[in-house]
Design a protein around this motif. Structure first.
Motif, PDB file in Angstrom:
ATOM      1  N   ARG A 432       0.707  -1.196   0.016  1.00 25.17           N
ATOM      2  CA  ARG A 432      -0.120  -0.008   0.060  1.00 25.17           C
ATOM      3  C   ARG A 432       0.693   1.301  -0.128  1.00 25.17           C
ATOM      4  O   ARG A 432       0.251   2.437  -0.296  1.00 25.17           O
ATOM      5  CB  ARG A 432      -0.854   0.003   1.043  1.00 25.17           C
ATOM      6  CG  ARG A 432      -0.264  -0.143   2.528  1.00 25.17           C
ATOM      7  CD  ARG A 432      -1.226  -0.186   3.836  1.00 25.17           C
ATOM      8  NE  ARG A 432      -0.554  -0.197   4.977  1.00 25.17           N
ATOM      9  CZ  ARG A 432      -0.210  -1.671   5.570  1.00 25.17           C
ATOM     10  NH1 ARG A 432      -0.710  -2.422   4.800  1.00 25.17           N
ATOM     11  NH2 ARG A 432       0.303  -1.467   6.709  1.00 25.17           N
ATOM     12  N   LYS A 433       2.087   1.142   0.419  1.00 26.88           N
ATOM     13  CA  LYS A 433       2.997   2.380   0.387  1.00 26.88           C
ATOM     14  C   LYS A 433       3.282   2.674  -1.196  1.00 26.88           C
ATOM     15  O   LYS A 433       3.738   3.901  -1.210  1.00 26.88           O
ATOM     16  CB  LYS A 433       4.304   2.226   1.115  1.00 26.88           C
ATOM     17  CG  LYS A 433       3.902   2.011   2.533  1.00 26.88           C
ATOM     18  CD  LYS A 433       5.198   2.024   3.457  1.00 26.88           C
ATOM     19  CE  LYS A 433       4.914   1.979   4.964  1.00 26.88           C
ATOM     20  NZ  LYS A 433       6.340   1.790   5.833  1.00 26.88           N
ATOM     21  N   LEU A 434       3.273   1.863  -1.948  1.00 21.80           N
ATOM     22  CA  LEU A 434       3.350   2.073  -3.582  1.00 21.80           C
ATOM     23  C   LEU A 434       2.269   3.028  -3.921  1.00 21.80           C
ATOM     24  O   LEU A 434       0.959   2.663  -3.737  1.00 21.80           O
ATOM     25  CB  LEU A 434       3.404   0.915  -4.449  1.00 21.80           C
ATOM     26  CG  LEU A 434       4.683   0.092  -4.316  1.00 21.80           C
ATOM     27  CD1 LEU A 434       4.701  -1.315  -5.022  1.00 21.80           C
ATOM     28  CD2 LEU A 434       5.986   0.856  -4.684  1.00 21.80           C
ATOM     29  N   PRO A 435       2.291   4.128  -4.616  1.00 17.03           N
ATOM     30  CA  PRO A 435       1.127   5.130  -4.904  1.00 17.03           C
ATOM     31  C   PRO A 435       0.369   4.309  -5.940  1.00 17.03           C
ATOM     32  O   PRO A 435      -0.946   4.391  -5.638  1.00 17.03           O
ATOM     33  CB  PRO A 435       1.670   5.999  -5.731  1.00 17.03           C
ATOM     34  CG  PRO A 435       3.281   6.284  -5.202  1.00 17.03           C
ATOM     35  CD  PRO A 435       3.985   4.900  -4.904  1.00 17.03           C
ATOM     36  N   VAL A 436       0.670   3.541  -6.853  1.00 13.59           N
ATOM     37  CA  VAL A 436      -0.149   2.924  -7.861  1.00 13.59           C
ATOM     38  C   VAL A 436      -1.140   1.775  -6.890  1.00 13.59           C
ATOM     39  O   VAL A 436      -2.256   1.579  -7.134  1.00 13.59           O
ATOM     40  CB  VAL A 436       0.506   2.156  -8.917  1.00 13.59           C
ATOM     41  CG1 VAL A 436       1.511   0.830  -8.464  1.00 13.59           C
ATOM     42  CG2 VAL A 436      -0.445   1.587  -9.935  1.00 13.59           C
ATOM     43  N   ALA A 437      -0.402   0.918  -6.085  1.00  6.44           N
ATOM     44  CA  ALA A 437      -1.166   0.147  -5.207  1.00  6.44           C
ATOM     45  C   ALA A 437      -2.159   0.784  -4.298  1.00  6.44           C
ATOM     46  O   ALA A 437      -3.431   0.102  -4.088  1.00  6.44           O
ATOM     47  CB  ALA A 437      -0.187  -1.003  -4.508  1.00  6.44           C
ATOM     48  N   ASN A 438      -1.817   1.653  -3.942  1.00  7.88           N
ATOM     49  CA  ASN A 438      -2.794   2.653  -2.871  1.00  7.88           C
ATOM     50  C   ASN A 438      -3.988   3.074  -3.586  1.00  7.88           C
ATOM     51  O   ASN A 438      -5.062   3.172  -2.980  1.00  7.88           O
ATOM     52  CB  ASN A 438      -1.961   3.798  -2.074  1.00  7.88           C
ATOM     53  CG  ASN A 438      -2.635   4.253  -0.899  1.00  7.88           C
ATOM     54  OD1 ASN A 438      -3.180   3.624   0.057  1.00  7.88           O
ATOM     55  ND2 ASN A 438      -2.736   5.525  -1.114  1.00  7.88           N
ATOM     56  N   ALA A 439      -3.516   3.539  -4.732  1.00  8.74           N
ATOM     57  CA  ALA A 439      -4.607   4.013  -5.556  1.00  8.74           C
ATOM     58  C   ALA A 439      -5.723   2.979  -5.808  1.00  8.74           C
ATOM     59  O   ALA A 439      -6.974   3.200  -5.978  1.00  8.74           O
ATOM     60  CB  ALA A 439      -4.292   4.659  -6.796  1.00  8.74           C
TER      61      ALA A 439
END
Length: 454
Positions: A432-439
């Motif tokens: 979730r700390k990856l922007p694409v995953a969090n989005a």
């Protein structure tokens, strides 16, 4: 002073015979509850209460009886567990439908969907392993019955109308999932199809009408399965099987067995799923797309049971059968089978054999062959594609596929798609700390919340 409870020696003896701990029984009951979309969290203390004389509320006694039946390999009734008395009249979900003529059984079963007093109880019927085993065994010697002639008009104009209904509800399931149009289909079966079957009981032939009724019952079963109401789905599959058997159409019967196999496999009952798939594939009357449909499920069941070489052989046979069907040019529900669906099954076989790169390719091919309006098929293919990409370590590509899954998910009311969103969260949360995953996680939360309130 309240009377003291009597210790449940019946349940204690059954636990000893099963060689189960109290915790093992609790875990199994929780798992069986999940098969009917019921969230239970029992532990050993709950079983201790049952042993001391406490009786849990329905449907728990039936779940306990089913758990012990599976463990012991014989039928155990709720009364035999000491947790329920024998009812003088069957509860809504436990009607002895096999004792009724098939038209009456169809009315009884389908009318539950639109009767609030009986609907809740009916949806809590446990999924029964033994029922599938009986269905597969009962069809072992029935593979040589001829199919219904294609031009048959055994019910006059009625047969054409029913075939239109089969096309409509099949398309609705593909486009919107199992939680839409289900009540309408149940009403149609109870109020239109069942009376028509009873009206024509003394008229021969009526095989085509029975086949189409079996197909509609099969679709209703798949709708319940897609909503994770597996016990009631199994009852509708069983009714579809009775209709197919009464029609004498071997391919219609095999299609239902194939559906029962797929349901069993999704619930983790691999060996019984294989037996049902073998019984379906043993049908001699099926050819072309129908043959591909049966063999593809056989391949998946074989792969799930570790029979990897024969699974590949079955898949090769399915591909050859589909090629024959494509030349024939048929495109009706139950008489056609798409390349996209076969590639989806191929991906399942390849996942079981551990060949993730090849499974990824098969799913990409599946997506390329599906129509944009097949929201359920597109959604589930994108979800599986994303899961495979995660297994290969391609997180950003998986997020792109999950975004495509969510594009189609918003068009659906599907328990199977809901389960896929749960796996999405489970697999992506560590990233979730990856922007694409969090989005993607935020979008999944937003669309699932909207779906639950629509």
């Amino acid at each position: 002073m309240p009377p003291s409870r009597r210790r449940n020696e019946n349940l204690r003896a059954l636990l000893a015979e099963a060689r189960w701990t109290q915790a093992a029984l609790a875990r199994t009951v929780n798992a069986l509850a999940a098969e009917i979309d019921l969230d239970l969290n029992y532990d050993r203390t709950a079983v201790a209460h049952w042993l001391s004389g406490t009786r849990p509320a329905p449907p728990v006694p039936e779940l306990i009886a089913e758990a012990l039946s599976r463990r012991l390999g014989r039928s155990v009734s709720p009364a035999a567990t000491g947790l329920a008395g024998e009812p003088s009249t069957p509860a809504g979900g436990r009607l002895p439908l096999s004792d009724l003529p098939v038209g009456s059984a169809l009315t009884e079963l389908c009318s539950m969907e639109n009767d609030p007093a009986r609907r809740a109880a009916a949806r809590m019927v446990p999924y029964r392993e033994a029922e599938l085993a009986r269905a597969a065994a009962g069809s072992a010697d029935r593979g040589r019955v001829p199919a219904v002639p294609r031009g048959e008009r055994d019910a006059g104009d009625d047969l054409g109308v029913v075939r239109l209904a089969v096309r409509f509800y099949s398309a609705s399931f593909d486009a919107h999932g199992g939680r839409r149009a289900r009540s309408a289909l149940a009403v149609y079966l109870a109020d239109d199809i069942a009376p028509l079957l009873r009206e024509r009981e003394s008229h021969q032939p009526r095989r085509g009408l029975l086949v189409e009724a079996s197909r509609l019952s099969f679709l209703l079963a798949r709708m319940y399965q897609d909503a994770s109401v597996h016990g009631l789905a199994q009852r509708h599959f069983t009714t579809a099987l009775r209709l197919a058997e009464e029609s004498g159409d071997a391919t219609a019967r095999a299609v239902v067995l194939r559906g029962l196999s797929a349901q069993a496999l999704a619930l983790g009952h691999r060996r019984i799923a294989l037996h049902a798939a073998e019984a379906a594939a043993a049908t001699r009357a099926s050819e072309g797309p129908a043959r591909a449909f049966l063999l593809s499920q056989l391949a998946v069941a074989q792969a799930a049971c570790g029979l990897h070489r024969v699974a590949r052989e079955s898949l090769d046979r399915a591909e050859r059968a589909l090629t024959t069907g494509e030349r024939a040019g048929t495109a009706e529900p139950f008489t056609s089978y798409s390349a996209g669906s076969l590639e989806f099954q191929s991906a399942d076989v390849l996942r079981y054999t551990g060949d993730l790169p090849a499974a990824r390719t098969a799913l990409a091919n599946s997506l390329a062959h599906r129509s944009a309006g097949d929201h359920r098929g597109m959604a589930l293919s994108h979800a599986q594609h994303a899961e495979i990409l995660m297994g290969l370590g391609h997180v950003e590509e998986a997020c792109a596929s999950w975004n495509s899954f969510l594009d189609h998910y918003v068009q659906l009311r599907s328990g199977t798609a809901d389960l896929a969103t749960g796996r999405l969260r489970q697999l992506l949360t560590p990233f979730r700390k990856l922007p694409v995953a969090n989005a993607v996680l935020h979008r999944a939360f937003a669309v699932t919340s909207l779906s639950q309130h629509s």
